[in-house]
Design a protein around this motif. Structure first.
Motif, PDB file in Angstrom:
ATOM      1  N   GLY A  52     -24.386  36.098 -83.568  1.00  0.00           N
ATOM      2  CA  GLY A  52     -25.445  35.504 -83.084  1.00  0.00           C
ATOM      3  C   GLY A  52     -25.089  33.943 -82.620  1.00  0.00           C
ATOM      4  N   ALA A  53     -25.680  33.582 -81.414  1.00  0.00           N
ATOM      5  CA  ALA A  53     -25.276  32.083 -80.986  1.00  0.00           C
ATOM      6  C   ALA A  53     -25.735  31.255 -82.223  1.00  0.00           C
ATOM      7  N   GLU A  54     -25.029  30.023 -81.842  1.00  0.00           N
ATOM      8  CA  GLU A  54     -25.302  28.861 -82.931  1.00  0.00           C
ATOM      9  C   GLU A  54     -25.168  29.297 -84.432  1.00  0.00           C
ATOM     10  N   GLY A  55     -23.750  29.949 -84.513  1.00  0.00           N
ATOM     11  CA  GLY A  55     -23.185  30.066 -85.523  1.00  0.00           C
ATOM     12  C   GLY A  55     -23.753  31.131 -86.702  1.00  0.00           C
ATOM     13  N   ILE A  56     -24.269  32.224 -86.074  1.00  0.00           N
ATOM     14  CA  ILE A  56     -24.826  33.244 -87.126  1.00  0.00           C
ATOM     15  C   ILE A  56     -23.833  34.522 -87.089  1.00  0.00           C
ATOM     16  N   PHE A  57     -23.788  34.868 -88.183  1.00  0.00           N
ATOM     17  CA  PHE A  57     -22.851  36.369 -88.312  1.00  0.00           C
ATOM     18  C   PHE A  57     -23.438  37.193 -89.221  1.00  0.00           C
ATOM     19  N   CYS A  58     -23.658  38.424 -88.896  1.00  0.00           N
ATOM     20  CA  CYS A  58     -24.437  39.287 -89.973  1.00  0.00           C
ATOM     21  C   CYS A  58     -23.578  40.665 -89.987  1.00  0.00           C
ATOM     22  N   MET A  59     -23.416  41.147 -91.296  1.00  0.00           N
ATOM     23  CA  MET A  59     -22.658  42.168 -91.384  1.00  0.00           C
ATOM     24  C   MET A  59     -23.551  43.495 -92.427  1.00  0.00           C
ATOM     25  N   SER A  60     -23.056  44.571 -92.188  1.00  0.00           N
ATOM     26  CA  SER A  60     -23.388  45.590 -93.063  1.00  0.00           C
ATOM     27  C   SER A  60     -22.484  46.333 -93.797  1.00  0.00           C
ATOM     28  N   PHE A  61     -22.189  46.492 -95.149  1.00  0.00           N
ATOM     29  CA  PHE A  61     -21.100  47.062 -95.842  1.00  0.00           C
ATOM     30  C   PHE A  61     -21.654  48.198 -96.344  1.00  0.00           C
ATOM     31  N   THR A  62     -21.614  49.466 -95.335  1.00  0.00           N
ATOM     32  CA  THR A  62     -22.278  50.791 -95.450  1.00  0.00           C
ATOM     33  C   THR A  62     -22.048  51.438 -96.511  1.00  0.00           C
ATOM     34  N   ASN A  63     -20.681  51.454 -96.980  1.00  0.00           N
ATOM     35  CA  ASN A  63     -20.169  52.242 -98.167  1.00  0.00           C
ATOM     36  C   ASN A  63     -21.037  51.489 -99.521  1.00  0.00           C
ATOM     37  N   HIS A  64     -21.312  50.119 -99.688  1.00  0.00           N
ATOM     38  CA  HIS A  64     -21.777  49.715-100.599  1.00  0.00           C
ATOM     39  C   HIS A  64     -23.096  49.201-100.676  1.00  0.00           C
ATOM     40  N   ASN A  65     -23.945  49.562 -99.490  1.00  0.00           N
ATOM     41  CA  ASN A  65     -25.421  49.465 -99.155  1.00  0.00           C
ATOM     42  C   ASN A  65     -25.601  47.489 -99.670  1.00  0.00           C
ATOM     43  N   LEU A  66     -24.597  46.885 -98.615  1.00  0.00           N
ATOM     44  CA  LEU A  66     -24.882  45.517 -98.882  1.00  0.00           C
ATOM     45  C   LEU A  66     -24.950  44.935 -97.449  1.00  0.00           C
ATOM     46  N   GLY A  67     -25.916  43.805 -97.526  1.00  0.00           N
ATOM     47  CA  GLY A  67     -26.206  43.008 -96.152  1.00  0.00           C
ATOM     48  C   GLY A  67     -25.664  41.571 -96.296  1.00  0.00           C
ATOM     49  N   VAL A  68     -25.098  41.204 -95.248  1.00  0.00           N
ATOM     50  CA  VAL A  68     -24.440  39.755 -95.339  1.00  0.00           C
ATOM     51  C   VAL A  68     -25.109  38.826 -94.057  1.00  0.00           C
ATOM     52  N   CYS A  69     -25.459  37.840 -94.399  1.00  0.00           N
ATOM     53  CA  CYS A  69     -25.678  36.773 -93.324  1.00  0.00           C
ATOM     54  C   CYS A  69     -24.879  35.341 -93.678  1.00  0.00           C
ATOM     55  N   ILE A  70     -24.306  34.982 -92.605  1.00  0.00           N
ATOM     56  CA  ILE A  70     -23.725  33.618 -92.730  1.00  0.00           C
ATOM     57  C   ILE A  70     -24.363  32.767 -91.801  1.00  0.00           C
ATOM     58  N   LYS A  71     -24.677  31.551 -91.743  1.00  0.00           N
ATOM     59  CA  LYS A  71     -25.004  30.710 -90.608  1.00  0.00           C
ATOM     60  C   LYS A  71     -24.416  29.499 -90.868  1.00  0.00           C
ATOM     61  N   ILE A  72     -23.736  29.101 -90.230  1.00  0.00           N
ATOM     62  CA  ILE A  72     -23.069  27.810 -89.940  1.00  0.00           C
ATOM     63  C   ILE A  72     -24.216  26.772 -89.274  1.00  0.00           C
ATOM     64  N   ASP A  73     -24.043  25.500 -90.267  1.00  0.00           N
ATOM     65  CA  ASP A  73     -25.281  24.718 -89.748  1.00  0.00           C
ATOM     66  C   ASP A  73     -25.069  23.994 -88.375  1.00  0.00           C
ATOM     67  N   ASP A  74     -23.782  23.680 -88.041  1.00  0.00           N
ATOM     68  CA  ASP A  74     -23.640  22.846 -86.814  1.00  0.00           C
ATOM     69  C   ASP A  74     -23.590  24.051 -85.635  1.00  0.00           C
ATOM     70  N   GLY A  75     -23.593  25.343 -85.823  1.00  0.00           N
ATOM     71  CA  GLY A  75     -23.654  26.011 -84.851  1.00  0.00           C
ATOM     72  C   GLY A  75     -22.358  26.460 -84.014  1.00  0.00           C
ATOM     73  N   LYS A  76     -21.340  25.837 -84.761  1.00  0.00           N
ATOM     74  CA  LYS A  76     -19.724  25.987 -84.202  1.00  0.00           C
ATOM     75  C   LYS A  76     -19.415  27.554 -84.350  1.00  0.00           C
ATOM     76  N   MET A  77     -19.100  27.904 -83.193  1.00  0.00           N
ATOM     77  CA  MET A  77     -18.149  29.185 -83.241  1.00  0.00           C
ATOM     78  C   MET A  77     -16.938  29.007 -82.692  1.00  0.00           C
ATOM     79  N   GLN A  78     -15.830  28.974 -83.387  1.00  0.00           N
ATOM     80  CA  GLN A  78     -14.538  28.524 -82.967  1.00  0.00           C
ATOM     81  C   GLN A  78     -14.124  29.840 -82.330  1.00  0.00           C
ATOM     82  N   PRO A  79     -13.189  29.729 -81.426  1.00  0.00           N
ATOM     83  CA  PRO A  79     -12.513  30.937 -80.703  1.00  0.00           C
ATOM     84  C   PRO A  79     -11.361  31.200 -81.427  1.00  0.00           C
TER      85      PRO A  79
END
Length: 286
Positions: A258-285
């Protein structure tokens, strides 16, 4: 609370820059099994919300009504590059619902793909709404309008019936009440809602399926997981992290930026959800 440094970038052995942020991992019991930073921090999921925004269309029978396939669902979940295959699938969706580029209210945007952007310039062509990275999501919203018999013009307005429907589904998935959400506009002019990092992780855990949900909801979630796992190219495209990651990890791990440094994941085999948010919104190529 100051969030910790999650990423350091070194050049020639010297620390050149660093980025603070938040990480939250949630299990099927809704417990936090790993965290760094303020997991109750409010932020917008941005395009990581796309996998949730398509749920009502699938849950209410849109696939059978319009004969949509998994590739088309994956594009509705995506932030695509506007490469030739993306436009091909978008055209198919619009043809099936009897709509055109002019009905898309996402606005024109140069293709995210440099090659395809340069091609437009060389051919002295202007970008259109079909090139907007969110046009697949918007085509899905138009399909939901047609499915439920609502006016398509102005479908991006927060008070439009389909946006109200989508917001309630998001509230269910994030397990966060509508009354607490701040509604703003995403980059494509569609509504977006403020959600704590913890609840964003919880939603991606819920994407794995939830015994508390109805059978139709779990079936819709299964379709979404299969769609993005089978057609990861539609979610992003060439030289894009979401696509490259899921080519390797799906269906065990699915994820969306997601824009402004968001990344979310589902680990479907382990029933886990993850959210990562980078404060400065940087999304490096890559």
């Amino acid at each position: 609370m100051t969030n910790p440094i999650l990423v350091e970038i070194h050049r020639g052995g010297i620390l050149e820059s660093f980025h603070r942020g938040v990480v939250c991992v949630v299990n099927e019991k809704k417990d936090v099994v790993y965290a760094k930073g303020d997991i109750h921090q409010l932020c917008y999921p941005r395009s990581a919300m796309k996998l949730l925004q398509v749920i009502p269309l699938i849950e209410k029978g849109g696939m059978s009504k319009f004969d949509f396939n998994l590739e088309e669902v994956a594009l509705m979940c995506g932030s695509h590059n506007a490469e030739e295959d993306h436009i091909r699938v978008l055209d198919s969706i619009l043809e099936k619902i009897g709509m055109s580029y002019s009905d898309l209210e996402c606005g024109a945007q140069m293709p995210s793909s440099k090659k395809d952007s340069e091609k437009l310039i060389k051919n002295d062509q202007k970008p259109g709404p079909q090139h907007n990275n969110c046009s697949g999501k918007h085509a899905g919203m138009l399909a939901l309008c047609k499915l439920l018999g609502h006016e398509t013009k102005g479908y991006i307005h927060p008070q439009h019936p389909i946006q109200q429907e989508i917001q309630q589904v998001c509230a269910d998935m994030y397990e966060y009440p509508v009354a607490k959400m701040v509604c703003a506009l995403d980059g494509c002019s569609a509504p977006i809602f403020s959600i704590p990092v913890y609840n964003q992780a919880l939603a991606y855990r819920n994407l794995c399926g939830n015994t508390e949900f109805t059978e139709s909801r779990n079936q819709a979630l299964a379709v979404i997981r299969e769609a993005v796992s089978t057609f990861p190219f539609m979610v992003a495209g060439s030289k894009r992290y979401c696509t490259d990651m899921m080519k390797i990890t799906a269906p065990s791990v699915i994820g969306k930026t997601g824009a402004e440094g968001i990344f979310c994941m589902s680990f479907t085999n382990h029933n886990l959800g993850v959210c990562i948010k980078i404060d400065d919104g940087k999304m490096q190529p890559q």
